[in-house]
Design an enzyme around this catalytic site. Structure first.
Site, short mmCIF file in Angstrom:
data_model
loop_
_atom_site.label_atom_id
_atom_site.label_comp_id
_atom_site.label_asym_id
_atom_site.label_seq_id
_atom_site.Cartn_x
_atom_site.Cartn_y
_atom_site.Cartn_z
N TYR B 100 0.87 -1.18 0.00
CA TYR B 100 0.00 0.00 0.00
C TYR B 100 0.90 1.22 0.00
O TYR B 100 1.85 1.31 0.79
CB TYR B 100 -0.89 0.03 1.25
CG TYR B 100 -1.60 1.35 1.40
CD1 TYR B 100 -2.88 1.53 0.87
CD2 TYR B 100 -0.99 2.44 2.02
CE1 TYR B 100 -3.53 2.75 0.96
CE2 TYR B 100 -1.63 3.67 2.10
CZ TYR B 100 -2.89 3.82 1.58
OH TYR B 100 -3.52 5.04 1.66
N GLU B 197 -3.55 7.64 -3.90
CA GLU B 197 -3.34 6.34 -3.30
C GLU B 197 -3.09 5.27 -4.36
O GLU B 197 -3.76 5.25 -5.39
CB GLU B 197 -4.59 5.99 -2.49
CG GLU B 197 -4.49 4.77 -1.63
CD GLU B 197 -5.80 4.52 -0.89
OE1 GLU B 197 -5.92 4.98 0.26
OE2 GLU B 197 -6.70 3.89 -1.45
#
Lengths: 295, 396
Positions: B100, B197
């Site tokens: 992530y 993101e």
């Protein structure tokens, strides 16, 4: 006494020549605030509302000794105005402007922190110390009443409501501070609570929070560690659904943070009495400041 | 505004972040065509919301035929209220590990935060909840941006949080992550984003870092700096049913701060905190608010009319509570606005107006003369409107 603002404060207004700036500068003067200068780039050397106008904050500070800057400039230029005030050495910047891009505020916040400048706002109504006849911002003059209640709130109109309701029951303010409804703010609830703790004129603090972020929870931690004065809490947005931005950019419940429930519980854990309505705030304040005789 | 995955990836490519090869398809035929070129593909619903995979909006296809069938199933599907208008067909990656990587606004630190975790693929909120120690964080100087040494520290922290990882040698990981994080951070700043993101950030079997998914949210307050982009992306999203609440879309067009809540008591007030409190009062008195509507500081007659008209577009509204604190808002102007709107719009539902502040007495007098009974306290007004709405429900 009061916090942040007193009768000796010398205020300059950035964006004084605009329509909002003009209206509210006049209101501040009418309230008794010592407004000493205006700043509007390109209009230096002129006069407005009988006050000198400068091109830069630095010039205004050196010519008038101003130590507080009020920012009434439009959103694209507001973060820059905050930084200019800080660079010019004012002690306190109060930014009324709303809708400032959040990344602009991240930079402005970093800069003023480095320089040790205090910031109230943005997206706030400003502050008022009625006993000192001093106001910076847009809190309606008629709501100011000298007294011993410190008010700190994230909302504008709700602050006025609370001031008015308390005022009608005979409770005035030492200082009322609207810290603003944005996600990136200058002074937090905790910062203002610490100032009220040290202020001789403040006997009790009303803290009006709302959904979003974790500032109320942090303030509750501060109070829980031992706070010298009674605090009355209030949280709005109890019925707001998660994920929806309720007007204020900062008022949004995201994931597990920011709910009214979490804030109310945190305050109650710190043994803060949390009122459900503004009328109840008045009741609690009355009970705290006028204990029944014989007790 | 939230960008769709393919829009976010177009932004990533512009700053040199690797993404899988792929194209957008609006029909099963187009999807099959992409599969013919790329071989094994992933077909992904293009909706601005997370949890697509769990909802069945992401499918792997090994052949043209499978791609066609997958696209058929996904196109038009409803995912959390969003109808899927298009799919992204991308080469399927050989995944060795999912990370992530995100740049987001951190309210508490009043700064942007860079987050990196080896527990990728899941929703980061879930990781933050269940295993927060697995997310390494970096708060860069907002003027300097993240420096290489800080990014290496971030990567090492993320690695040691999971006790090391074999998917890629440490040295190679560090070398690739530094420019990647700097690019993503710079993109976040350039777009005035509050979130950029990459989840998952894929370590491939050939030890490359590739953006498996992309999420970008542009700050509403900064849209004035990105007019062309917002228009272009909006047109693209608006081409199909975006799933956004129709009333909220209309309110935006009218320049009003409105949130649709689904009850039957319309609420109008000035100031976000005050309106939130008004909703709370309605609920405390047993009513269900239909909406949040903040008319802001200097509420003029025209704005009040616009607001009333907006609230009435919601067919569920059976009564309206107008709660105005006149700081800089003048009571007489509000009163005139309410009356004008009632007459022009032919409002028949009950209307309760509570008003204080500047020229409140003039305002109340104007309302009374026009046959609207004003309330002085907000709880009293809330009680009144809830009763009136309940009564109209009994009749209807």
């Amino acid at each position: 006494m009061s916090i942040l603002l007193n009768r000796g404060s010398r205020v300059l207004v950035q964006g004084m020549t605009g329509s909002e700036g003009t209206f509210h500068t006049q209101q501040m003067i009418d309230f008794g605030t010592k407004v000493v200068a205006g700043v509007s780039p390109g209009k230096g050397g002129t006069e407005h509302l009988g006050l000198p106008v400068y091109d830069t904050v630095a010039e205004a500070v050196s010519a008038t000794g101003a130590d507080v800057a009020a920012v009434f400039v439009p959103p694209p230029f507001a973060a820059d105005a905050i930084m200019e005030g800080s660079a010019a050495g004012v002690r306190l910047v109060v930014c009324i402007t709303e809708m400032i891009p959040v990344n602009d505020m991240v930079r402005a916040k970093a800069m003023i922190q480095r320089r040790g400048t205090l910031l109230v706002g943005p997206n706030c109504p400003g502050l008022m110390s009625p006993g000192e006849r001093a106001k910076v911002g847009i809190i309606p003059n008629q709501n100011g009443k000298e007294g011993s209640v410190g008010i700190v709130s994230r909302s504008g109109t709700l602050t006025y409501e609370i001031m008015q309701a308390l005022g009608r029951s005979g409770f005035g303010q030492s200082t009322a501070v609207g810290i603003g409804g944005d996600p990136i703010l200058g002074l937090s609830f905790s910062d203002v609570l610490e100032l009220f703790a040290a202020d001789g004129a403040t006997e009790l603090v009303v803290m009006a929070g709302e959904i979003g972020g974790a500032d109320e929870e942090r303030a509750a931690e501060l109070i829980g560690r031992g706070y010298p004065k009674p605090v009355v809490g209030f949280i709005s947005g109890r019925t707001a659904p998660p994920g929806k931005r309720m007007g204020h950019a900062g008022a949004i419940i995201s994931g597990n943070t920011g709910s009214a429930k979490s804030k109310v519980e945190a305050l109650e854990r710190a043994r803060v009495e949390v009122a459900d309505t503004i009328e109840q705030i008045v009741e609690v304040v009355a009970r705290q400041l006028r204990p029944p005789s014989g007790s | 505004m939230k960008l769709l995955e393919h829009q976010a990836k177009a932004q990533f490519r512009q700053v040199g972040i690797d993404c899988p090869m792929g194209r957008v398809a609006h029909t099963p035929e187009q999807a099959a065509h992409v599969a013919r070129e790329l071989g094994r593909v992933v077909i992904k619903a293009q909706v601005p919301i997370g949890g697509r995979g769990k909802a069945g909006g992401v499918k792997l296809a090994g052949s043209e035929e499978e791609a066609r069938r997958a696209a058929e199933q996904i196109l038009g599907m409803d995912i959390k209220g969003y109808t899927v208008p298009a799919v992204l067909c991308e080469e399927a990656l050989e995944i060795a590990r999912e990370l992530y990587l995100g740049v987001a606004l951190d309210r508490d630190r009043r700064s942007l935060v860079v987050m990196l975790s080896f527990a990728g693929g899941m929703e980061i909120e879930e990781v933050a909840e269940t295993a927060p120690e697995k997310i390494a964080k970096l708060w860069p100087d907002p003027f300097a941006g993240p420096q290489p040494y800080e990014i290496r520290r971030l990567a090492l922290d993320a690695l040691s949080a999971v006790g090391g990882d074999e998917a890629m040698p440490k040295s190679r990981l560090l070398v690739q992550l530094v420019p990647l994080v700097q690019s993503l951070y710079a993109l976040c700043q350039r777009l005035d984003a509050t979130l950029c993101e990459i989840n998952p950030l894929v370590i491939t079997a050939t030890q490359r870092l590739i953006a498996g998914d992309g999420k970008i949210e542009i700050d509403q307050n900064a849209e004035f700096r990105h007019h062309d982009l917002v228009k272009e992306l909006g047109d693209d999203q608006g081409a199909a049913d975006s799933g956004e609440d129709r009333l909220e879309v209309e309110a935006k067009r009218r320049g009003l701060t409105y949130v649709h809540l689904g009850g039957d008591v319309g609420v109008i007030g000035n100031g976000a905190g005050l309106v939130m409190n008004t909703l709370d009062l309605v609920k405390q008195h047993g009513g269900e608010p239909a909406n949040f509507l903040d008319i802001g500081g200097g509420a003029k007659a025209e704005v009040v009319r616009n607001a009333l008209e907006m609230v009435l577009l919601d067919p569920q509204v059976k009564g309206i509570f107008v709660n105005i604190f006149g700081g800089i808002t003048r009571g007489d102007e509000v009163a005139n606005g309410v009356i004008e709107a009632r007459d022009q719009l032919g409002i028949r539902v009950p209307l309760v107006v509570r008003m204080t502040g500047t020229r409140e007495e003039e305002g109340r007098k104007i309302l009374e003369e026009a046959g609207i009974v004003p309330a002085i306290s907000a709880p009293e007004a809330a009680q009144k409107i809830v009763e009136l709405v309940a009564r109209s429900g009994e009749r209807g």
